[in-house]
Every structure is written in C-alpha cells, then in structure tokens.
Design an enzyme around this catalytic site. Structure first.
Site, PDB file in Angstrom:
ATOM      1  N   SER A  23     119.080  48.621 -13.956  1.00 40.68           N
ATOM      2  CA  SER A  23     119.508  47.231 -13.800  1.00 40.68           C
ATOM      3  C   SER A  23     121.020  47.113 -13.955  1.00 40.68           C
ATOM      4  CB  SER A  23     118.828  46.329 -14.841  1.00 40.68           C
ATOM      5  OG  SER A  23     117.437  46.237 -14.619  1.00 40.68           O
ATOM      6  N   CYS A 108     115.122  42.438 -21.449  1.00 39.19           N
ATOM      7  CA  CYS A 108     115.296  43.414 -20.370  1.00 39.19           C
ATOM      8  C   CYS A 108     115.434  44.782 -21.011  1.00 39.19           C
ATOM      9  CB  CYS A 108     116.535  43.100 -19.533  1.00 39.19           C
ATOM     10  SG  CYS A 108     116.882  44.384 -18.283  1.00 39.19           S
ATOM     11  N   ASN A 110     115.823  47.729 -19.556  1.00 38.31           N
ATOM     12  CA  ASN A 110     116.856  48.558 -18.968  1.00 38.31           C
ATOM     13  C   ASN A 110     118.229  48.230 -19.530  1.00 38.31           C
ATOM     14  OD1 ASN A 110     115.931  50.533 -16.857  1.00 38.31           O
ATOM     15  ND2 ASN A 110     114.849  48.732 -16.117  1.00 38.31           N
ATOM     16  N   MET A 322     110.816  48.274 -14.602  1.00 36.36           N
ATOM     17  CA  MET A 322     111.490  47.539 -15.658  1.00 36.36           C
ATOM     18  C   MET A 322     111.292  48.274 -16.982  1.00 36.36           C
ATOM     19  SD  MET A 322     109.542  45.722 -13.351  1.00 36.36           S
ATOM     20  CE  MET A 322     108.251  44.730 -14.106  1.00 36.36           C
TER      21      MET A 322
END
Length: 402
Positions: A23, A108, A110, A322
């Site tokens: 990401s 998140c 990442n 993800m």
C-alpha cells in the site's frame, strides 16, 4: 463593473508519502496538521479528502495524492503515545475515491509496516530506544481498533534502513525487511467469532445465491473479515483482478454479501449502513491449493502453498493481500474447523503460506482456547516500507471552512 471573485490561497502541510507493504499513503505528524484538523471531525476529513483528491467522479484522483485504488487512497496520522509502554499512536483513514467519506473503522496492516520507520525519522520515538545499528522495536498503539502493533525496524548508522534484499510479492523492488507483530489481533471488543460459530449459514437473497444461504466464517482478527468457499460462488480461488473487477455483476454480488455479513457480525444494524462503512468488514474467497500464474507472470505451484485466497477491498479485488486480512487469514488458518483451515487441510498449524493475485505470503499465528473462547496472542508477518517523498502537501484553505 465586474467584481472579480477572490479565491482562497493554498496552505502547506508537512507530510511524508510512504509505501508500506503493498500500500501507499500520506503520513502526517499530528502536531503538523492545522489546529482544527488535529481533532476528529469534519475539518480533518475535509483536509484528508482534498489531500488525496476525493471525491472524484472520474475515479482517478488526478487532483490529489491518491492513486485511485483502495491500496493507494490512504492516510495516516502519528503522534507520541500516552498509552503505557507504547511509543506512538497510529490512526488510519481509508479515503473513499468517489464519495466524500473517510472510513476510520479499521486498521491498514500494510501501512502498519511504515509507521515505525516514520515515527523514528520524525523524532517521535525516544532516542534511547533506537540503536544506531541493529533493530529498533517500536511499540505502536493502533487507535482505530485499540490494539498493539510491534514493528521491528532495521537501523544502520543511526538511520532507518530502507533498502535491502527482502522481496514482497505485489511490490516491484526489494527493500529491507520489517517484521510486524499484531498483538492480540481480535479486532475491537467482544469475541473473535461474533456469532459464536466457526462456520455460519449466511442468509442471502435468492437472486445472489439460489439456495438462499452460503457457508461463511466470520472473524474479528486484524480486521473483521468474511470468508466464503470460492466454489460456492462459482470461482476457483485462483482469479486475478480482471476476472472480478471487470464484472460489475460480480462486484455487486460481493458487496451485497458483505452487507449481509456485516449485519450478522453485528457491525451494522441494517444492510443500508454498509455503504457508509466501506473499509470493514472485508470479504474473501478461499480454496484448496491450485496452480496459477500470478499477475507478474510468476508461476505458483500448488505444492508450494497451503491454500488460495482472494480478498476484496473497497469494492474491488485487491491486487495482492491487505495486511489486516492476512492477519485474519493466519488466525483463521490456526483454528481447525474454519473455512480457511479446511481449505488449508484442516490441520493444526502455527503459520500458513497462501497464494494471492500477486504471488504468495506467509503469516504466522498461534491459537488456543481460553474458557471456551478462541484466542490468538499475536500474528506475525514480514513487510517492507520506504519513504517515496517528503516535504509538504498543498491544499486550498477553504477545506478548513467546515
């Protein structure tokens, strides 16, 4: 006489553009934000939307820092932590592409890999905890879900080491390895399995599945995630992005399933609320290992993986995986009886290697039962992170007029 309209000037906000895992996002030190945006609310959301370039009806985010995908429409705010035994607070905002909406409902995984590096480089970590050479252990408080993340950041001559030989499928170039530990990864409060079951019958409209229901494992770990057997939806589990993202009927089906699953998990009260909660839950399909060729042209041998997983993020099939969903995969794989574990052979394991559209990923997790409830102490995976640009982002001052 024509009166010329006076337009507002732009302001400069210190920011860093970073890749974390698969990401990218714009990182901010909380105290660098305009005062009105240092607290949660409309001003903060307005600022971040304009930084990323949303809402964009063209879905390109040309007039902002976003990359028009769920993986690149992200923002991060970091600050020194007041939590005991933590170095920094990390707040993640998933910015919608075509809607005026920032989703704060989850983490998140990442970008978690980049938080430690950013914190060290920004002077937010006590220098006594950062070695000149070796590994800096950064204790991160993830504010969206109130959980601890431990980032192991390599250091060389007093600087964060970003280059290296570690390869991550879904990322073109190699970099330094950053090991990330997600402590007690059950998301938020309550049971890891909100329905109390390892596998549920998820009731759906008959125009979605003719039988009116589909088997699903719904888990809160890393991020709330709904797992369904690929074959039950007519897939092999080895699909690449184009096979699903070019099929609007398929995307609509997955979104409907996600909405009904969110209700059954207790995340929302009615399916109509799912539109305002795009980031969570995630939905993924699982299958036993099969051979396929990844998006980079790399041949993935079924003998080298434990199962195949394909996951959707913000309404589209993710190009890789993800990080938070990988935590959910690792956790579910460690618990015999879940659909993830069944796809992986339903054997006890402490790590799982799964195939995704860009290649493979390994994640470790150890599960145990405590007072009849499943518990995972931590999930571990290796990521990498790198600063892409640093300086200021510019936005019109009227974004603060909310």
């Amino acid at each position: 006489m024509t009166i010329k309209k006076v337009h507002s000037p732009q302001i400069k906000v210190p920011a860093t553009y970073m890749r974390g895992g698969t990401s990218k996002g714009v990182f901010f030190n909380l105290t660098d934000l305009p005062v009105a945006a240092q607290i949660a609310g409309k001003v903060r959301d307005s600022l971040l939307l304009r930084v990323i370039g949303s809402p964009d009806p063209y879905q390109k985010q040309t007039d902002g820092m976003g990359g028009a995908t769920s993986s690149t429409s992200k923002t991060v705010i970091v600050d020194k932590s007041n939590e005991p035994d933590h170095d920094v607070d990390y707040l993640f905002g998933q910015v919608a592409i075509d809607k005026p909406f920032v989703d704060w409902s989850g983490n998140c995984g990442n970008l978690s890999a980049a938080v430690g590096s950013f914190a060290i480089s920004s002077g937010l970590v006590d220098p006594s905890r950062v070695p000149d050479n070796g590994i800096a252990v950064v204790r991160i408080w993830q504010k969206n879900i109130s959980k601890t993340i431990i980032a192991h950041v390599p250091m060389t001559n007093g600087e964060v080491q970003e280059t290296g030989d570690f390869e991550l499928d879904g990322v073109t170039f190699s970099a330094a390895e950053v090991q990330v530990e997600f402590m007690d990864p059950a998301d938020g409060e309550g049971a890891m399995f909100p329905t109390g079951n390892l596998v549920d019958d998820l009731v759906l409209p008959t125009d979605i599945v003719s039988s009116g229901s589909v088997k699903a494992t719904m888990i809160n770990a890393g991020i709330p995630t709904i797992f369904i057997n690929a074959r039950d939806l007519g897939y092999s589990g080895a699909e690449l992005q184009e096979a699903i993202n070019s099929d609007q009927a398929a995307l609509s089906m997955f979104e409907t399933i996600r909405a009904y699953g969110a209700v059954q998990m207790g995340l929302i009260k009615h399916i109509d609320e799912a539109a305002a909660r795009q980031h969570t839950p995630k939905i993924a399909i699982v299958a036993a290992p099969i051979d396929y060729v990844s998006s980079s042209g790399k041949a993935i041998d079924k003998e080298d993986i434990d199962l195949n997983v394909r996951a959707l993020s913000m309404g589209k099939l993710h190009h890789a995986m993800m990080g938070t969903a990988a935590v959910a995969i690792g956790t579910a794989a460690a618990i015999p009886g879940t659909l993830v574990s069944q796809a992986a052979g339903n054997v006890e394991r402490e790590s799982v290697l799964f195939g995704h559209p860009s290649g493979t990923l390994k994640v470790g997790a150890q599960a145990s039962q405590v007072a009849g409830q499943w518990k995972v102490n931590k999930a571990v995976m290796s990521r990498s992170a790198r600063v892409l640009m640093e300086g200021w982002v510019r936005v019109p001052t009227d974004v603060l007029d909310c």
